[in-house]
Write a protein that holds these residues in place. Structure first.
Motif, short mmCIF file in Angstrom:
data_model
loop_
_atom_site.label_atom_id
_atom_site.label_comp_id
_atom_site.label_asym_id
_atom_site.label_seq_id
_atom_site.Cartn_x
_atom_site.Cartn_y
_atom_site.Cartn_z
N ILE A 96 0.86 -1.17 0.00
CA ILE A 96 0.00 0.00 0.00
C ILE A 96 0.90 1.23 0.00
O ILE A 96 1.85 1.29 0.76
N GLY A 97 0.56 2.19 -0.81
CA GLY A 97 1.31 3.44 -0.87
C GLY A 97 0.73 4.45 0.11
O GLY A 97 0.13 4.08 1.12
N HIS A 98 0.87 5.73 -0.20
CA HIS A 98 0.39 6.77 0.70
C HIS A 98 -0.75 7.55 0.06
O HIS A 98 -0.89 7.60 -1.15
N GLY A 99 -1.54 8.20 0.88
CA GLY A 99 -2.66 9.01 0.40
C GLY A 99 -3.98 8.30 0.60
O GLY A 99 -4.03 7.08 0.76
N ILE A 100 -5.06 9.08 0.61
CA ILE A 100 -6.37 8.47 0.82
C ILE A 100 -7.31 8.65 -0.36
O ILE A 100 -8.41 8.15 -0.36
N THR A 101 -6.89 9.36 -1.38
CA THR A 101 -7.72 9.52 -2.56
C THR A 101 -6.97 8.99 -3.77
O THR A 101 -5.74 8.85 -3.75
N GLU A 102 -7.69 8.71 -4.84
CA GLU A 102 -7.05 8.18 -6.03
C GLU A 102 -6.04 9.16 -6.61
O GLU A 102 -5.08 8.78 -7.24
N LYS A 103 -6.24 10.45 -6.37
CA LYS A 103 -5.31 11.47 -6.87
C LYS A 103 -3.99 11.41 -6.12
O LYS A 103 -2.97 11.89 -6.60
N VAL A 108 -2.43 8.62 -4.95
CA VAL A 108 -1.72 7.35 -5.02
C VAL A 108 -0.72 7.36 -6.17
O VAL A 108 -0.82 8.15 -7.10
N ASN A 109 0.24 6.46 -6.12
CA ASN A 109 1.20 6.36 -7.20
C ASN A 109 0.93 5.09 -8.00
O ASN A 109 0.06 4.29 -7.66
N GLU A 110 1.69 4.89 -9.07
CA GLU A 110 1.45 3.75 -9.97
C GLU A 110 1.64 2.40 -9.29
O GLU A 110 1.06 1.42 -9.71
N GLU A 111 2.45 2.34 -8.25
CA GLU A 111 2.73 1.08 -7.58
C GLU A 111 1.75 0.79 -6.46
O GLU A 111 1.79 -0.27 -5.84
N ASP A 112 0.86 1.71 -6.19
CA ASP A 112 -0.08 1.61 -5.09
C ASP A 112 -1.20 0.62 -5.44
O ASP A 112 -1.83 0.74 -6.49
N GLU A 113 -1.45 -0.33 -4.56
CA GLU A 113 -2.49 -1.34 -4.78
C GLU A 113 -3.87 -0.88 -4.31
O GLU A 113 -4.85 -1.57 -4.54
N TRP A 114 -3.94 0.26 -3.61
CA TRP A 114 -5.21 0.67 -3.02
C TRP A 114 -6.36 0.80 -4.01
O TRP A 114 -7.46 0.34 -3.72
#
Length: 137
Positions: free
Chosen positions: A1-8, A10-16
């Protein structure tokens, strides 16, 4: 899981984003957490924060997306704190809109300090633990 709580955020490697899609489709959402120093893990906290970030979204009927979804928690560890972690997670899920029926938490903790895992300790053969798991199910 990457950082941030909105789709904006997140980064490309984020599975959220893919995990969040599964949450939106699910009827039941279980959060699992180990116990770290008597508290839920930082990843569990991040999951709750990210769920909270989506709590204002609505479905095609105009209902909040967690409406009528059941939440629950599974806690493992080798130290005390299971009820505290369960309480924190269940309150958070309730606060953002999940339905929390009775007996939706289960936990297994071994003796304090380093010790055997749930399987190594044959915790799955413990009547009390299995009764809790069955009640939750």
């Amino acid at each position: 899981i990457g950082h941030g709580i909105t789709e904006k955020a997140v980064n490309e490697e984020d599975e959220w984003p893919s995990i969040f899609e599964k949450v939106k489709e699910a009827d039941i959402v279980l959060i699992g957490s180990p116990i770290w120093l008597g508290e839920q893990s930082s990843i569990t906290t991040q999951i709750i924060e990210r769920l909270y970030g989506g709590s204002s979204l609505t479905n095609n009927k105009g209902q909040y997306i967690y409406y009528n979804k059941v939440g629950g928690v599974v806690v493992t560890g080798n130290e005390d704190g299971a009820k505290h972690v369960s309480r924190s997670v269940l309150y958070a899920l309730s606060h953002i809109g999940f339905t929390i029926p009775p007996n939706v938490d289960t936990y297994w903790v071994g003796e304090a300090g380093p010790g055997p895992s749930f399987i190594e300790a044959e915790g799955y053969k413990n009547d009390f633990t299995m009764q809790h798991v069955e009640m939750m199910a």
